[in-house]
Design a protein around this motif. Structure first.
Motif, PDB file in Angstrom:
ATOM      1  N   UNK A  66      17.518 -11.908  51.093  1.00 31.59           N
ATOM      2  CA  UNK A  66      18.488 -12.830  50.511  1.00 31.59           C
ATOM      3  C   UNK A  66      19.908 -12.393  50.809  1.00 31.59           C
ATOM      4  N   UNK A  67      20.104 -11.078  50.990  1.00 33.70           N
ATOM      5  CA  UNK A  67      21.429 -10.524  51.269  1.00 33.70           C
ATOM      6  C   UNK A  67      21.234  -9.204  51.993  1.00 33.70           C
ATOM      7  N   UNK A  68      22.325  -8.716  52.555  1.00 28.76           N
ATOM      8  CA  UNK A  68      22.227  -7.412  53.209  1.00 28.76           C
ATOM      9  C   UNK A  68      22.510  -6.303  52.200  1.00 28.76           C
ATOM     10  N   UNK A  69      22.291  -5.068  52.622  1.00 26.92           N
ATOM     11  CA  UNK A  69      22.463  -3.930  51.735  1.00 26.92           C
ATOM     12  C   UNK A  69      23.876  -3.791  51.211  1.00 26.92           C
ATOM     13  N   UNK A  70      24.860  -4.135  52.034  1.00 23.50           N
ATOM     14  CA  UNK A  70      26.262  -4.039  51.615  1.00 23.50           C
ATOM     15  C   UNK A  70      26.568  -5.033  50.494  1.00 23.50           C
ATOM     16  N   UNK A  71      26.096  -6.254  50.626  1.00 25.56           N
ATOM     17  CA  UNK A  71      26.325  -7.257  49.576  1.00 25.56           C
ATOM     18  C   UNK A  71      25.637  -6.832  48.280  1.00 25.56           C
ATOM     19  N   UNK A  72      24.423  -6.291  48.380  1.00 23.81           N
ATOM     20  CA  UNK A  72      23.720  -5.822  47.190  1.00 23.81           C
ATOM     21  C   UNK A  72      24.503  -4.699  46.517  1.00 23.81           C
ATOM     22  N   UNK A  73      25.006  -3.772  47.306  1.00 23.40           N
ATOM     23  CA  UNK A  73      25.780  -2.658  46.764  1.00 23.40           C
ATOM     24  C   UNK A  73      27.044  -3.164  46.069  1.00 23.40           C
ATOM     25  N   UNK A  74      27.693  -4.175  46.645  1.00 28.59           N
ATOM     26  CA  UNK A  74      28.874  -4.757  46.016  1.00 28.59           C
ATOM     27  C   UNK A  74      28.525  -5.386  44.664  1.00 28.59           C
ATOM     28  N   UNK A  75      27.438  -6.157  44.631  1.00 24.86           N
ATOM     29  CA  UNK A  75      27.013  -6.763  43.362  1.00 24.86           C
ATOM     30  C   UNK A  75      26.647  -5.699  42.339  1.00 24.86           C
ATOM     31  N   UNK A  76      26.009  -4.642  42.784  1.00 24.70           N
ATOM     32  CA  UNK A  76      25.641  -3.554  41.881  1.00 24.70           C
ATOM     33  C   UNK A  76      26.894  -2.874  41.317  1.00 24.70           C
ATOM     34  N   UNK A  77      27.878  -2.635  42.159  1.00 17.47           N
ATOM     35  CA  UNK A  77      29.120  -2.011  41.702  1.00 17.47           C
ATOM     36  C   UNK A  77      29.821  -2.884  40.669  1.00 17.47           C
ATOM     37  N   UNK A  78      29.855  -4.172  40.915  1.00 17.29           N
ATOM     38  CA  UNK A  78      30.477  -5.092  39.953  1.00 17.29           C
ATOM     39  C   UNK A  78      29.692  -5.101  38.647  1.00 17.29           C
ATOM     40  N   UNK A  79      28.370  -5.086  38.736  1.00 13.91           N
ATOM     41  CA  UNK A  79      27.550  -5.115  37.513  1.00 13.91           C
ATOM     42  C   UNK A  79      27.728  -3.848  36.683  1.00 13.91           C
ATOM     43  N   UNK A  80      28.062  -2.744  37.342  1.00 13.09           N
ATOM     44  CA  UNK A  80      28.312  -1.495  36.625  1.00 13.09           C
ATOM     45  C   UNK A  80      29.622  -1.547  35.847  1.00 13.09           C
ATOM     46  N   UNK A  81      30.565  -2.348  36.310  1.00  9.47           N
ATOM     47  CA  UNK A  81      31.876  -2.442  35.670  1.00  9.47           C
ATOM     48  C   UNK A  81      31.893  -3.433  34.509  1.00  9.47           C
ATOM     49  N   UNK A  82      30.880  -4.259  34.411  1.00 11.61           N
ATOM     50  CA  UNK A  82      30.811  -5.285  33.366  1.00 11.61           C
ATOM     51  C   UNK A  82      29.881  -4.793  32.260  1.00 11.61           C
ATOM     52  N   UNK A  83      30.278  -4.968  30.997  1.00 11.89           N
ATOM     53  CA  UNK A  83      29.381  -4.561  29.907  1.00 11.89           C
ATOM     54  C   UNK A  83      28.054  -5.324  29.958  1.00 11.89           C
TER      55      UNK A  83
END
Length: 128
Positions: A66-83
């Protein structure tokens, strides 16, 4: 280019939002079925913790592409910053990118359904 650009790359002539996939447009209903097939089983496999992120990466990046590893890592980083739970945020954002708002809501429901069933059952049993 980003996940969002991939998802909204193709607009169907009847104003139905569809995705560009190898020069071929995929209907919204097909993408919703894909979201259902993905998160129906994953909701029963993952019950919280860091292993959920690894399971999601395996399914969304490697198996389903559905996405590449870089996009997944970006989404993961954003999810870590959100409560809130990172895995749930990853699920919703990946499904939202794949199938729009309806896909995000469907994935949220399927991802949380097993926990809802278990907690409701425990609540009923404790009450009795």
């Amino acid at each position: 280019h980003t996940v969002r650009e991939d998802v909204w790359a193709c607009i169907h002539s009847e104003n139905e939002i569809v995705e560009a996939d190898d020069d071929e447009c995929t209907s919204l209903s097909s993408r919703l079925k894909d979201v259902f097939a993905t998160f129906w089983s994953l909701g029963f496999l993952a019950f919280g913790g860091p292993q959920d992120v690894a399971i999601l990466r395996d399914h969304l990046v490697i198996q389903r592409e559905w996405m590449d590893g870089e996009a997944f890592t970006e989404l993961f980083a954003i999810s870590q910053a959100i409560p809130g739970p990172a895995s749930t945020q990853l699920v919703v954002s990946a499904a939202l990118a794949r199938a729009g708002p309806a896909g995000g809501l469907l994935a949220l429901f399927l991802w949380t359904l097993p926990g809802q069933i278990i907690l409701t059952t425990c609540g009923i049993l404790i009450r009795e």
